[in-house]
Write an enzyme that holds these catalytic residues in place. Structure first.
Site: not given
Ligand code: UD1
Length: 424
Positions: A28-29, A124
């Site tokens: 999916k991701n 989520d």
């Molecule tokens: C993606 C995946 C999700 C997975 C996650 C970590 C998708 C659609 N989702 O989510 O299933 O659990 O990677 O492997 O691919 N953060 C910030 N600022 C930002 C961006 C992120 O503070 O600008 C923080 C988030 O709140 C979180 C952490 O960084 O605590 C990791 O987030 P991130 O790796 O960006 O996850 P997603 O890409 O949202």
């Protein structure tokens, strides 16, 4: 749209040991990001091995509203996307709120059109999920970017330029958005502390197939040399390591024996090591892995970390394993602080778990006891259905649409492995 009926539940009869074979579909991701990246080039791109899940339909609708012609051939698991010369530049809240991955259209739109407005995503309920790294990085690439009235607005009328970007945390989404923006920027971009997830590599390889110049994929430093134009391409989505991992845990939790076709052991090293520590026998097969568990699992301590660490998306599964294991364990969540909501549901099933900040202390019990519970996100939902299998009596998992977002045909697959699971 399949699987979005919020009222649908999974009804699980406890006591099954899962035995048999499963096939893992495309991730999916990965698939969603590949679809978003097609916006970078005019013409028709083709994505193969796409899972039949509701999020793919949402991304298809988002791209359609941006002027693309999208066709999802479910029987062939293939999506074709014809991207116009001038796509739209605004992604509306009603779609973006349903799915975090919608934010991945931001990078492609701003770099190609010089303008993008993307609603702040929902996704989520697993903790605060900022976009500050995305916005800061786009600014470093020369865009004017800010959030206003629930939208991220980014403009770069004269295009983007290369930059040296260092992420505070190896965010998957920020790495992807900045990589897709940098491929059409003028000059060289270096992303330090980049995410190393296989999904990021998969996206990078698709971009290379479109004509991008990228090195360092799969490492913490990704280097991108901007090009003037990309062309459409065809790419097969990577197999879903989180779905594969879910089945691997399902085998261990139910003391079963599963052959998981399509699982790539090299993408799951730490989760598989943990399963071995728990007492499972893990072997590789010509096209996947086999996981067998002959006794009650031993408890294992785990801390989630960015790849190649233990994935946060498998955290509910290892908590469940520990909840029915012999002994005590600590599971530490380092990626999403709100991800312990699942624990409250598991406690309703009789698990002994105490949460303190981002640690969960678990004392295993021999069996859980069936009750109605609610799925709070995709992985928690799958975890609760599996929890039902190791519970006495009947468990109903409400808000089953979460599960459909990540696990195509989950109930059917479980039935084929000997479980009594129905949709109600
Ligand atoms: C993606 C995946 C999700 C997975 C996650 C970590 C998708 C659609 N989702 O989510 O299933 O659990 O990677 O492997 O691919 N953060 C910030 N600022 C930002 C961006 C992120 O503070 O600008 C923080 C988030 O709140 C979180 C952490 O960084 O605590 C990791 O987030 P991130 O790796 O960006 O996850 P997603 O890409 O949202």
């Amino acid at each position: 749209m399949p699987g979005t009926q919020a009222s649908e539940s999974f009804r699980v009869n406890g006591g099954a040991r899962l035995v048999g074979e499963v096939h893992v579909t495309g991730a999916k991701n990965s698939a969603l990001k590949l679809m978003a990246a097609t916006l970078l080039a005019e013409g028709t791109s083709t994505i193969l091995n796409v899972p039949d899940i509701a999020d793919v339909d949402i991304m298809a609708e988002l791209l359609t509203r941006l002027g693309c012609v999208v066709n999802f051939d479910r029987s062939q698991q293939t999506v074709t996307i014809a991207v116009p010369a001038e796509p739209g530049s605004r992604a509306d809240y009603d779609l973006v709120r349903k799915m975090r991955a919608s934010i991945n259209v931001l990078g492609p739109l701003v770099t190609r059109l010089g303008h993008a407005e993307v609603a702040l995503p929902g996704g989520d309920a697993i903790g605060s999920r900022g976009l500050d790294f995305h916005i800061k990085g786009l600014k470093e690439l020369g865009a004017e970017a800010h959030s206003e009235h629930g939208y991220v607005i980014a403009t770069a009328p004269d295009g983007l330029h290369g930059a040296s970007i260092s992420l505070d945390f190896p965010s998957v989404g920020a790495t992807e958005n900045l990589m897709t923006a940098a491929v059409l920027a003028k000059g060289m971009t270096v992303i330090d502390n980049a995410a190393r997830e296989p999904d990021v590599v998969d996206l990078g390889e698709f971009l290379v197939a479109m004509g991008a110049v990228i090195s360092g994929l799969g490492t913490s430093t990704i280097i991108i040399t901007g090009v003037d134009k990309l062309h459409p391409a065809t790419h097969a989505t990577l197999c879903d390591r989180i779905v594969a991992g879910t089945w691997a845990f399902a085998a261990a939790i139910t003391q079963g024996d599963l052959t998981i076709h399509g699982a790539r052991a090299e993408h799951m090293e730490i989760p598989l090591d943990k399963l071995v520590s728990a007492g499972a026998v893990v072997t590789t097969t010509p096209d996947g892995i086999r996981v067998r568990m002959d006794h009650r699992p031993n408890s294992v301590d785990v801390a989630t970390l960015p790849y190649p660490g233990f994935p946060t998306d498998l955290q509910p599964l290892i908590i469940l394993l520990n909840a029915v294991a012999e002994g005590r364990s600590i599971v530490t969540e380092n990626v999403f602080e709100g991800r312990f909501m699942f624990v409250n549901e598991l406690i309703r099933l009789g698990a002994h778990i105490q949460v303190d900040g981002h640690h969960a202390a678990i004392t295993g019990v021999e069996r859980l006891s069936g009750a109605p519970v609610v799925a709070t996100d995709i992985r928690a939902g799958a975890g609760l259905v599996l929890a039902g299998l190791v519970s006495e009596g009947v468990t109903t998992v409400e808000d089953g649409y979460h599960i459909d977002r990540g696990y195509p045909g989950f109930a059917q697959a479980l039935r084929s492995l000997g479980a009594e699971v129905t949709r109600i």
